[in-house]
Design a protein around this motif. Structure first.
Motif, PDB file in Angstrom:
ATOM      1  N   UNK A 115       0.847  -1.213   0.000  1.00  0.00           N
ATOM      2  CA  UNK A 115       0.000   0.000   0.000  1.00  0.00           C
ATOM      3  C   UNK A 115       0.872   1.249   0.000  1.00  0.00           C
ATOM      4  N   UNK A 116       0.387   2.300  -0.639  1.00  0.00           N
ATOM      5  CA  UNK A 116       1.138   3.560  -0.685  1.00  0.00           C
ATOM      6  C   UNK A 116       1.247   4.151   0.712  1.00  0.00           C
ATOM      7  N   UNK A 117       2.349   4.839   0.985  1.00  0.00           N
ATOM      8  CA  UNK A 117       2.537   5.514   2.276  1.00  0.00           C
ATOM      9  C   UNK A 117       1.387   6.484   2.518  1.00  0.00           C
ATOM     10  N   UNK A 118       0.823   6.416   3.698  1.00  0.00           N
ATOM     11  CA  UNK A 118      -0.200   7.388   4.068  1.00  0.00           C
ATOM     12  C   UNK A 118       0.484   8.598   4.670  1.00  0.00           C
ATOM     13  N   UNK A 119      -0.016   9.768   4.328  1.00  0.00           N
ATOM     14  CA  UNK A 119       0.505  10.960   4.987  1.00  0.00           C
ATOM     15  C   UNK A 119      -0.271  11.156   6.276  1.00  0.00           C
ATOM     16  N   UNK A 138      -4.376  18.176  14.226  1.00  0.00           N
ATOM     17  CA  UNK A 138      -3.380  17.814  15.243  1.00  0.00           C
ATOM     18  C   UNK A 138      -3.379  16.322  15.517  1.00  0.00           C
ATOM     19  N   UNK A 139      -4.457  15.646  15.148  1.00  0.00           N
ATOM     20  CA  UNK A 139      -4.532  14.195  15.295  1.00  0.00           C
ATOM     21  C   UNK A 139      -5.114  13.630  14.002  1.00  0.00           C
ATOM     22  N   UNK A 140      -4.767  12.373  13.724  1.00  0.00           N
ATOM     23  CA  UNK A 140      -5.313  11.731  12.525  1.00  0.00           C
ATOM     24  C   UNK A 140      -6.734  11.235  12.758  1.00  0.00           C
ATOM     25  N   UNK A 141      -6.963  10.668  13.930  1.00  0.00           N
ATOM     26  CA  UNK A 141      -8.285  10.108  14.226  1.00  0.00           C
ATOM     27  C   UNK A 141      -8.744  10.551  15.622  1.00  0.00           C
ATOM     28  N   UNK A 142     -10.045  10.791  15.728  1.00  0.00           N
ATOM     29  CA  UNK A 142     -10.661  10.953  17.050  1.00  0.00           C
ATOM     30  C   UNK A 142     -11.406   9.657  17.289  1.00  0.00           C
ATOM     31  N   UNK A 146     -24.814   5.730  16.614  1.00  0.00           N
ATOM     32  CA  UNK A 146     -23.717   4.958  16.022  1.00  0.00           C
ATOM     33  C   UNK A 146     -22.395   5.601  16.390  1.00  0.00           C
ATOM     34  N   UNK A 147     -21.423   4.784  16.763  1.00  0.00           N
ATOM     35  CA  UNK A 147     -20.072   5.261  17.026  1.00  0.00           C
ATOM     36  C   UNK A 147     -19.232   5.079  15.759  1.00  0.00           C
ATOM     37  N   UNK A 148     -18.396   6.061  15.475  1.00  0.00           N
ATOM     38  CA  UNK A 148     -17.477   5.944  14.342  1.00  0.00           C
ATOM     39  C   UNK A 148     -16.210   6.726  14.657  1.00  0.00           C
ATOM     40  N   UNK A 149     -15.234   6.577  13.777  1.00  0.00           N
ATOM     41  CA  UNK A 149     -13.944   7.243  13.964  1.00  0.00           C
ATOM     42  C   UNK A 149     -13.990   8.581  13.227  1.00  0.00           C
ATOM     43  N   UNK A 150     -13.693   9.661  13.934  1.00  0.00           N
ATOM     44  CA  UNK A 150     -13.706  10.988  13.327  1.00  0.00           C
ATOM     45  C   UNK A 150     -12.361  11.308  12.691  1.00  0.00           C
ATOM     46  N   UNK A 151     -12.431  11.953  11.515  1.00  0.00           N
ATOM     47  CA  UNK A 151     -11.203  12.354  10.812  1.00  0.00           C
ATOM     48  C   UNK A 151     -11.407  13.730  10.205  1.00  0.00           C
ATOM     49  N   UNK A 152     -10.303  14.357   9.818  1.00  0.00           N
ATOM     50  CA  UNK A 152     -10.404  15.679   9.187  1.00  0.00           C
ATOM     51  C   UNK A 152     -11.251  15.570   7.928  1.00  0.00           C
ATOM     52  N   UNK A 153     -11.993  16.606   7.640  1.00  0.00           N
ATOM     53  CA  UNK A 153     -12.817  16.619   6.443  1.00  0.00           C
ATOM     54  C   UNK A 153     -11.948  16.499   5.195  1.00  0.00           C
ATOM     55  N   UNK A 205      -6.891   8.638   4.062  1.00  0.00           N
ATOM     56  CA  UNK A 205      -6.934   8.038   5.397  1.00  0.00           C
ATOM     57  C   UNK A 205      -8.277   7.348   5.623  1.00  0.00           C
ATOM     58  N   UNK A 206      -9.358   8.001   5.215  1.00  0.00           N
ATOM     59  CA  UNK A 206     -10.684   7.401   5.418  1.00  0.00           C
ATOM     60  C   UNK A 206     -10.796   6.051   4.728  1.00  0.00           C
ATOM     61  N   UNK A 207     -10.315   5.986   3.495  1.00  0.00           N
ATOM     62  CA  UNK A 207     -10.391   4.726   2.754  1.00  0.00           C
ATOM     63  C   UNK A 207      -9.561   3.645   3.452  1.00  0.00           C
ATOM     64  N   UNK A 208      -8.385   4.033   3.918  1.00  0.00           N
ATOM     65  CA  UNK A 208      -7.498   3.058   4.569  1.00  0.00           C
ATOM     66  C   UNK A 208      -8.116   2.582   5.888  1.00  0.00           C
ATOM     67  N   UNK A 209      -8.683   3.514   6.652  1.00  0.00           N
ATOM     68  CA  UNK A 209      -9.290   3.152   7.941  1.00  0.00           C
ATOM     69  C   UNK A 209     -10.508   2.261   7.706  1.00  0.00           C
ATOM     70  N   UNK A 210     -11.325   2.615   6.722  1.00  0.00           N
ATOM     71  CA  UNK A 210     -12.513   1.795   6.449  1.00  0.00           C
ATOM     72  C   UNK A 210     -12.137   0.396   5.966  1.00  0.00           C
ATOM     73  N   UNK A 211     -11.101   0.311   5.155  1.00  0.00           N
ATOM     74  CA  UNK A 211     -10.664  -1.014   4.674  1.00  0.00           C
ATOM     75  C   UNK A 211     -10.175  -1.851   5.854  1.00  0.00           C
TER      76      UNK A 211
END
Ligand code: ARG
Length: 228
Positions: A1-5, A69-73, A189-196, A201-207
């Motif tokens: 997988x490509x490096x995530x920033x 300041x954070x990738x995920x809440x 529903x609980x989910x992981x928050x990320x920057x808009x 990142x969203x695709x990687x987290x969901x996968x």
């Protein structure tokens, strides 16, 4: 997988509020544990990143991803339309129920009975938002965390606490004299928050989440912390 920033290279930085058992809590030795902690660790492993946990107030955790300041809440965060205006969410990984804790013998038996009462909540949470919408700002006290709200209930400073059912069960178990009403105020529903707009990142987290759900890892993490 490509490096995530990510915010810090090579790391997945998680903003949380580790005072919300069994999702995130701090052990006496100062370590973090809970469903969100283990799940975030499993996601970080899949992404080849080191998990970095930043513990802060709940409202600060939500701001942290918005401010980059954070990738995920990850903090038992409820998906709401208002929050969707300011952050993106992963697929949901759990459900929560806003529940009501009262002292034994209370005349509060349902959400409607909260009218005219003083309600303790955690600042910035859906419990606070729903109660202030329904009963007015003056009826709701916002505490730094759920445990502080429960202590205020024990001391008679508020008449009820509205909080998510999983921590509610733990707080009631640890505080004889308090009871958890068998009625739900709201389901969420609980989910992981990320920057808009951080779609990589969203695709990687969901996968990663998808795999953890499919292979039973997520369920085994839940079973580790929630015993029926
Ligand atoms: N589910 C509620 C919300 O999103 C409360 C979450 C509080 N979480 C915490 N770690 N303190 O507003």
């Amino acid at each position: 997988a490509a490096e995530l920033t990510t915010v810090e290279a090579g790391k997945l930085t998680m903003a949380t509020n580790a005072a919300f058992p069994p999702y995130e809590m701090t052990t006496d030795a100062g370590a973090f544990e809970g469903i969100d902690i283990d799940t975030a660790q499993a996601i970080a492993d899949k992404l080849g990143l080191e998990l970095q946990i930043d513990d802060m107030d709940f409202d600060a955790a939500l701001l942290s991803v918005q401010q980059g300041k954070a990738d995920i809440a990850m903090a038992g965060v409820t998906v709401t339309d208002e929050r969707k205006n300011v952050m993106d969410f992963s697929d949901s990984y759990a459900t929560g129920i806003q529940s009501i804790i009262v002292p034994e013998g209370s005349d509060i038996a349902s959400p409607d009975d909260l009218a005219g009462k003083m309600i303790g909540t955690q600042r910035g949470t859906t419990g606070y938002i729903y109660c202030s919408d329904d009963f007015g700002d003056n009826a709701v006290v916002a505490y730094d965390d759920g445990l502080t709200a429960v202590q205020a209930l024990n001391n008679g400073q508020v008449d009820a606490v509205v909080i998510d059912n999983a921590p509610a069960k733990e707080f009631v178990a640890a505080n004889p004299g308090l009871v958890l009403l068998d009625t739900s105020y709201a389901e969420e529903d609980y989910a992981i928050g990320m920057a808009k707009g951080n779609t990589a990142l969203e695709d990687a987290v969901n996968a990663a989440l998808e795999e953890l759900k499919a292979d039973g890892t997520l369920q085994s993490i839940v079973d580790k912390y929630i015993t029926a």
